[in-house]
Design a protein around this motif. Structure first.
Motif, PDB file in Angstrom:
ATOM      1  N   TYR A   6     -55.552  41.222   5.632  1.00  0.00           N
ATOM      2  CA  TYR A   6     -55.696  41.084   7.084  1.00  0.00           C
ATOM      3  C   TYR A   6     -56.516  39.842   7.445  1.00  0.00           C
ATOM      4  O   TYR A   6     -56.234  39.172   8.451  1.00  0.00           O
ATOM      5  CB  TYR A   6     -56.355  42.340   7.654  1.00  0.00           C
ATOM      6  N   ASN A  34     -47.397  44.776  13.959  1.00  0.00           N
ATOM      7  CA  ASN A  34     -47.281  45.673  15.108  1.00  0.00           C
ATOM      8  C   ASN A  34     -48.195  45.231  16.249  1.00  0.00           C
ATOM      9  O   ASN A  34     -47.863  45.395  17.426  1.00  0.00           O
ATOM     10  CB  ASN A  34     -47.624  47.099  14.684  1.00  0.00           C
ATOM     11  N   LEU A  35     -49.357  44.649  15.933  1.00  0.00           N
ATOM     12  CA  LEU A  35     -50.250  44.156  16.979  1.00  0.00           C
ATOM     13  C   LEU A  35     -49.684  42.924  17.666  1.00  0.00           C
ATOM     14  O   LEU A  35     -49.767  42.786  18.894  1.00  0.00           O
ATOM     15  CB  LEU A  35     -51.622  43.836  16.391  1.00  0.00           C
ATOM     16  N   THR A  36     -49.126  42.013  16.869  1.00  0.00           N
ATOM     17  CA  THR A  36     -48.634  40.763  17.444  1.00  0.00           C
ATOM     18  C   THR A  36     -47.306  40.945  18.159  1.00  0.00           C
ATOM     19  O   THR A  36     -47.065  40.345  19.209  1.00  0.00           O
ATOM     20  CB  THR A  36     -48.488  39.703  16.344  1.00  0.00           C
ATOM     21  N   LYS A  83     -45.664  51.751  19.354  1.00  0.00           N
ATOM     22  CA  LYS A  83     -46.961  52.343  19.697  1.00  0.00           C
ATOM     23  C   LYS A  83     -47.120  53.604  18.856  1.00  0.00           C
ATOM     24  O   LYS A  83     -46.632  54.679  19.215  1.00  0.00           O
ATOM     25  CB  LYS A  83     -47.033  52.651  21.192  1.00  0.00           C
ATOM     26  N   SER A  85     -54.747  52.654  14.716  1.00  0.00           N
ATOM     27  CA  SER A  85     -53.833  52.709  15.863  1.00  0.00           C
ATOM     28  C   SER A  85     -54.318  53.664  16.934  1.00  0.00           C
ATOM     29  O   SER A  85     -53.601  53.905  17.907  1.00  0.00           O
ATOM     30  CB  SER A  85     -52.428  53.112  15.388  1.00  0.00           C
ATOM     31  N   GLY A 112     -46.018  44.108  19.008  1.00  0.00           N
ATOM     32  CA  GLY A 112     -46.132  45.219  19.942  1.00  0.00           C
ATOM     33  C   GLY A 112     -44.875  46.044  20.066  1.00  0.00           C
ATOM     34  O   GLY A 112     -44.548  46.555  21.143  1.00  0.00           O
ATOM     35  N   PHE A 118     -49.713  46.525  10.193  1.00  0.00           N
ATOM     36  CA  PHE A 118     -50.625  46.629  11.333  1.00  0.00           C
ATOM     37  C   PHE A 118     -50.683  45.310  12.107  1.00  0.00           C
ATOM     38  O   PHE A 118     -50.634  45.293  13.346  1.00  0.00           O
ATOM     39  CB  PHE A 118     -52.013  47.014  10.823  1.00  0.00           C
ATOM     40  N   HIS A 119     -50.756  44.194  11.391  1.00  0.00           N
ATOM     41  CA  HIS A 119     -50.803  42.891  12.061  1.00  0.00           C
ATOM     42  C   HIS A 119     -49.493  42.601  12.791  1.00  0.00           C
ATOM     43  O   HIS A 119     -49.498  42.105  13.934  1.00  0.00           O
ATOM     44  CB  HIS A 119     -51.089  41.799  11.033  1.00  0.00           C
ATOM     45  N   ARG A 168     -61.453  47.548  18.233  1.00  0.00           N
ATOM     46  CA  ARG A 168     -61.742  46.958  16.926  1.00  0.00           C
ATOM     47  C   ARG A 168     -63.067  47.464  16.394  1.00  0.00           C
ATOM     48  O   ARG A 168     -63.226  47.729  15.203  1.00  0.00           O
ATOM     49  CB  ARG A 168     -61.746  45.433  17.042  1.00  0.00           C
TER      50      ARG A 168
END
Length: 647
Positions: free
Chosen positions: A275, A462-464, A469, A532, A466, A459-460, A205
């Motif tokens: 975000y 994909n982070l939560t 990649k 990413s 997963g 992005f959020h 981050r």
């Protein structure tokens, strides 16, 4: 006699060959009345001397090949100045006396200009005599200037007092009663400005924050260079032919279209807005009241420094120098800002008619503020109806692009927003439909902002979740590495609309509807790849530690760089000279001076007032940094950017 021979040859050879396209070279230009001229400033400093900026129109009562050439050359309005008008800095008191009835120097200026053009067998009619300066009436301190001096003294005194209290010890610094005073501590604000300067960057981050800082820094440099180019267009220079020839060079045509990259700033702003809501929604759902509070916070974030720069422009800037162009470049801006300042405070000045000198570059702040209001309202809706995210964002972006295409088509405009005639740019785009209809309204810049919001959602998610990649995806890596190049192709392709043979209007409309949308998409792909952690030398370069502080100073630099540009050039007593070397030199000089000046502005105005607002609204005392614990209690992508660099 030899001048007439050259003119005859040019009219008989150049004009028939080029038909409607008339060109002149440096040799021919020397036989024509210069577009700009400045009387010797040092010889107009005696008691009673008056120096004025004078505009005049050339004419002749007899057939004149010189006048015919000037008229035909000026008919090519898109690329050429109006050479039938001339602009002079004249020591009018040396040519006549003031009209005591009207207080006008018109007759004296007319005498000066007529003598100057007589050797070209032409006549001139003076149309305006403005911005006169006299050594007998030096600028005096005014009420706004004294008030600004009092404010600066108070800010410095508060900073010294708060810093002293802070340095006394942790016990005093932690005291609840001191949290308002400590907002002005130079030590505290320096820690915020240089946060993580010694900490290893192992956190992804933190690296994402550094990447955004690098993008901000590079983008700010691009903005400064575009304004360096702009200021040479309306500066009094000895080679205006160089500016006109830019319209025939591919590289300069691409530079004219470079403001498309401003969508990158809107995209970053949209990303941060969306975000911040997404990461806080599980604990603090967004409500109408929070939307209102977000708008107020945004206003408080932007306004103190912007008002300080505006106040400085009106009060102190005119007192800092003098010169033949000082009144034209500096005092004019101060005067026009006195009439427009409250539009700037309300962030609606992007809808004012162009043609004024009052911090015109800050139209971006007005558009960004309006987009932020739209953004938080969209987030209020989308957080309640998540299934509508894709169609709502897509329809909003597509609608903006279609609107731009329709405006360009029905108003018969050129889609390149800043590639207008040198004469229009010299007058700060007065009467420009391209600027007022296509460039300045916030709804025309929705593609970048909506693209940033869409990037935040993806992005959020994909982070939560997963699920993907991206840094391991070959297809996405290919898109990521080619994104900036593809965006550059979109910018370069706009140069076809700057040719002498105009393209069909439908082509202009199609390009106008797609250019900002495509640039926004490619930049958002690049931004998503940086977040990413896709491998890239460009990303590593943008994460360079030196960019961290520079990126956080970008907002202050953005506000004051135009002041520095004018301060650098307006005090010059000679005609300027446009060349790529002089522009690069001015870019380096103005950038360096802007960043140096931005440091005290950031430490004394920007950060203290932000921290004071936080202390008033959050009520949490400042906790100083320790070797084991950083100054901030929490750290995430959004909060670190918003506290340090969000502009």
């Amino acid at each position: 006699m030899w001048r007439q021979v050259v003119i005859v040859v040019s009219c008989c050879v150049v004009i028939p060959v080029l038909s409607s396209v008339v060109e002149i070279n440096d040799t021919i230009a020397t036989t024509l009345p210069p577009l700009y001229h400045l009387d010797d400033w040092s010889r107009c400093q005696r008691t009673g001397d008056v120096y004025c900026i004078v505009d005049a129109v050339l004419y002749t009562t007899q057939p004149s090949r010189t006048m015919a050439l000037l008229q035909r050359y000026s008919q090519q309005k898109f690329k050429h100045y109006n050479r039938t008008q001339i602009h002079r800095g004249v020591c009018v008191s040396r040519c006549g006396k003031v009209n005591h009835t009207t207080g006008s120097w018109h007759d004296a200026a007319q005498s000066c200009v007529s003598i100057g053009v007589a050797k070209y067998e032409l006549q001139a009619e003076v149309t305006s005599v403005d911005w006169c300066m006299s050594v007998d009436s030096p600028p005096t301190s005014s009420g706004p200037a004294r008030a600004l001096a009092v404010l600066c003294t108070m800010l410095v005194a508060l900073a010294c007092l708060a810093t002293g209290v802070h340095v006394l010890g942790d016990r005093c610094a932690k005291a609840e009663c001191n949290r308002y005073l400590l907002a002005f501590s130079l030590k505290k604000n320096w820690d915020i400005l240089t946060y993580d300067r010694r900490k290893p960057r192992t956190d992804d981050r933190m690296k994402a924050v550094a990447c955004l800082e690098g993008i901000r820094f590079m983008g700010t440099q691009g903005v400064i260079f575009s304004h360096v180019l702009l200021i040479y267009v309306y500066l009094y220079i000895d080679n205006p032919l160089y500016v006109e020839q830019m319209y025939d060079m591919f590289a300069w045509k691409a530079v004219f279209n470079s403001p498309l990259w401003l969508q990158a700033f809107f995209a970053m702003s949209g990303f941060l807005t969306a975000y911040s809501v997404l990461i806080s929604s599980p604990f603090k759902p967004i409500t109408p009241f929070k939307c209102l509070l977000s708008i107020v916070n945004r206003w408080v974030r932007l306004t103190p420094v912007a008002v300080f720069a505006l106040w400085f422009t009106m009060a102190w800037f005119p007192l800092l120098g003098s010169g033949p162009q000082w009144s034209w470049l500096v005092e004019r801006e101060a005067t026009e800002c006195l009439d427009r300042w409250w539009y700037h405070v309300l962030y609606v000045h992007n809808y004012l008619p162009p043609g004024k000198f009052c911090m015109g570059h800050t139209w971006y702040l007005a558009a960004d503020m309006q987009l932020h209001i739209v953004g938080v309202l969209l987030m209020l809706f989308l957080m309640r109806y998540r299934n509508g995210t894709i169609p709502v964002l897509m329809l909003t972006a597509v609608g903006s692009g279609v609107a731009a295409g329709l405006v360009v088509y029905f108003y018969e405009l050129t889609p390149i927003v800043t590639a207008q005639s040198p004469e229009d740019r010299r007058n700060m785009f007065a009467g420009s439909k391209i600027l007022s209809l296509v460039y300045l309204p916030f709804w025309m810049n929705l593609p970048g902002y909506i693209g940033g919001m869409a990037t935040a959602f993806f992005f959020h998610h994909n982070l939560t979740e997963g699920t993907i990649k991206l840094n391991n995806s070959g297809i996405f890596n290919l898109l990521y590495h080619s994104a900036l190049l593809l965006g550059g192709v979109v910018v370069f392709s706009g140069t076809v609309f700057l040719s002498d043979m105009p393209l069909p209007q439908w082509a202009s409309a199609l390009y106008a509807s797609l250019d900002r949308t495509l640039v926004s998409i490619f930049f958002c792909i690049f931004m998503l790849g940086c977040f990413s952690r896709c491998m890239s030398m460009v990303r590593n370069f943008l994460e360079w530690r030196c960019f961290h502080i520079l990126g956080r100073l970008s907002y202050c630099v953005f506000l004051i760089h135009f002041i520095v540009l004018r301060l650098t050039l307006a005090s010059n007593t000679q005609l300027g000279h446009a060349s790529i070397l002089s522009m690069i030199s001015l870019l380096i000089t103005s950038s360096a001076l802007s960043y140096v000046a931005a440091i005290p502005l950031c430490l004394l105005v920007e950060l203290p007032l932000i921290q004071l607002w936080k202390a008033c609204t959050e009520g949490e005392p400042y906790r100083p940094a320790t070797p084991d614990q950083p100054a901030r209690k929490d750290f995430d992508l959004v909060s670190s950017i918003k506290k340090g660099t969000d502009a």
